[in-house]
Design an enzyme around this catalytic site. Sequence first.
Site, PDB file in Angstrom:
ATOM      1  N   ASP A  82       3.117   2.357   2.608  1.00  0.00           N
ATOM      2  CA  ASP A  82       3.222   2.967   3.813  1.00  0.00           C
ATOM      3  C   ASP A  82       3.612   2.081   4.666  1.00  0.00           C
ATOM      4  O   ASP A  82       3.203   1.253   5.085  1.00  0.00           O
ATOM      5  CB  ASP A  82       2.152   3.969   4.416  1.00  0.00           C
ATOM      6  CG  ASP A  82       1.907   5.400   3.442  1.00  0.00           C
ATOM      7  OD1 ASP A  82       2.931   5.900   3.174  1.00  0.00           O
ATOM      8  OD2 ASP A  82       0.590   5.369   3.355  1.00  0.00           O
ATOM      9  N   CYS A 125       0.782  -1.274   0.182  1.00  0.00           N
ATOM     10  CA  CYS A 125       0.012  -0.156  -0.055  1.00  0.00           C
ATOM     11  C   CYS A 125       0.795   1.299  -0.015  1.00  0.00           C
ATOM     12  O   CYS A 125       0.436   2.402  -0.387  1.00  0.00           O
ATOM     13  CB  CYS A 125      -0.998  -0.036   1.218  1.00  0.00           C
ATOM     14  SG  CYS A 125      -0.046   0.559   2.708  1.00  0.00           S
ATOM     15  N   CYS A 157       4.499   8.301   2.473  1.00  0.00           N
ATOM     16  CA  CYS A 157       4.141   9.782   1.895  1.00  0.00           C
ATOM     17  C   CYS A 157       4.333  10.928   2.778  1.00  0.00           C
ATOM     18  O   CYS A 157       4.579  10.552   4.183  1.00  0.00           O
ATOM     19  CB  CYS A 157       2.671   9.770   1.130  1.00  0.00           C
ATOM     20  SG  CYS A 157       1.492   9.475   2.411  1.00  0.00           S
ATOM     21  N   CYS A 173      -3.131   7.196   6.415  1.00  0.00           N
ATOM     22  CA  CYS A 173      -1.875   7.306   6.822  1.00  0.00           C
ATOM     23  C   CYS A 173      -1.687   7.399   8.360  1.00  0.00           C
ATOM     24  O   CYS A 173      -0.859   7.053   8.986  1.00  0.00           O
ATOM     25  CB  CYS A 173      -0.969   8.378   6.120  1.00  0.00           C
ATOM     26  SG  CYS A 173      -1.222   8.327   4.410  1.00  0.00           S
TER      27      CYS A 173
HETATM   28 ZN   LIG Z   1       0.367   7.550   2.524  1.00  0.00          ZN
END
Ligand SMILES: [Zn+2]
Lengths: 394, 125
Positions: free
Chosen positions: B37, B35, B60, B104
């Site tokens: 992360d 995915c 990210c 996230c």
């Molecule tokens: Zn992310």
Amino acid sequence: MIYADNAATTRMSKTAKKALTEMMDGVWGNPSSLYVHGQKAREALEEAREKIAAAIGAEPREIIFTSGGSEADNQAIRSAAEIGKQKGKTHILSSTIEHHAVLHTLERLQKEGFEVELLPVSEKGMIRPEQVAEAIREDTCLVTVMYANNEIGTIQPIAEIGNICREKQVLFHTDAVQAIGHIPVNVREDQVDLLSASAHKFHGPKGIGFLYARKGVRLTSLIEGGAQERGKRAGTENVPAAAAMAAALEEAVARMPETAARLTAVRDRLIRGLGQIPHAALNGDAERRLPGNVNFCFEGIEGESLLLLLDDRGICASSGSACTSGSLDPSHVLLAIGRVHDVAHGSLRLSIGEDITDAEADQIIRDVKEVVAYLRGFSPIWRDLMAGKKPFIL
Amino acid sequence: MALYSEKVMDHFRNPRNVGFLEDANGVGEVGNAKCGDIMKMYLKIEDDIVRDVKFETFGCGSAIASSSMATELIKGQPVSEVRKLTNKAVAEALDGLPDYKMHCSVLAEEAIQAALEDYENRTNR
Ligand SMILES: [Zn+2]
Ligand SMILES: Cc1ncc(COP(=O)(O)O)c(C=O)c1O
């Protein structure tokens, strides 16, 4: 600012802006009106059509204006599908690395009963003409393969594929959005029946493009209404944008040898420089590649954070990581060339423009090296790789 | 308008408590490369208090900022409070995250809970 995202969009050229504003000021009539003021707009529109046709070896009547590359892709594919359906042919061949404007149109057609076959590409992102020859069937109504890829810059053997399709009498469409104005394209030599292009990729305005359809290939209109564009695309024409697109293309084609040579040199400088980063790999083919395209995967880091830190240093670039696309999957193109998720998330695309200097290229190399090293410094993946807990992929 | 709030960018550019903790007694890693992360939290807990915390993140901007903010929120806190940490609290402390980036901040919550679980498994043994 160093703008290295020309595959996303380009800055309008002075020539295009001049054409645009001149038209907006003086030739703002409706081309369908019969008085002189309207007919002047008609003339400007037809002049733009002639210039565009000349730039790709077509006839003016084979060009229709669209709102851009996406619309041209949609219309080309829908038209070929419609022609096929009337003959009972419902098999469509394409590739796994097409732009979503193509892939999503094909998905829709699949739901409508067409059989869509996506040819796999090589590790370098190439389709072999023989793959197309072998996959074409009696009931194939369309082959659609992009001229040059927007992410990894690979240039497909379009003339060879065109030749096969012509021999087998199957319609051939190519999404040439990234190619037009950057590499030589000639629809006769390449034997393409349908071709899509978009002005904002060659220093023209956004929101306009064109579709080339070889004489005799009947287009289906997506937008119903008035009889503009020979009844194939209703709506009052955007004459200033069409004129600006034509001016931009004419200029791009005239300067192409010079621009391409310069871009290729800087591109290869960037590829050499970034190639020095450990556990990095170039995506796409080193030779059969758009002059301005550089695309790398860096193991152990994620693309969006790389982009944000480059942005802080004044560099505009792009990535195929999931977090930049808003979906959970990284770029379908990187997956298609066999990059596993881990490394596909760590991609960087630089698409340079002709005004880039060697000093700027060196600046990019320095900054990317620093930022990649910094991000690896607190990446749990990198720690595992360095500790030997996981093997390096790149 | 920028993609992220000033707070997110501040934590992204200057992440707090970033790195590795040699003497951690609770370590949690969540997410996966699929995915995009991955977060790893290192906790040093003494007398039921998070004395030190460090993180490592592959991800990210909002993943890095969420990890950083989460470590700030729990540092010096009793374990009972840390257990109540939610991704919402992390996102709010960052002045919000774009909708499609909320996952996230969920990872930050999960990484801390995983590290706590590891701590408890170690101490109960
Ligand atoms: Zn992310
Ligand atoms: C290969 C390719 N096809 C189609 C498009 C869509 O073009 P437009 O933005 O003009 O609709 C793009 C641009 O992103 C592209 O790169």
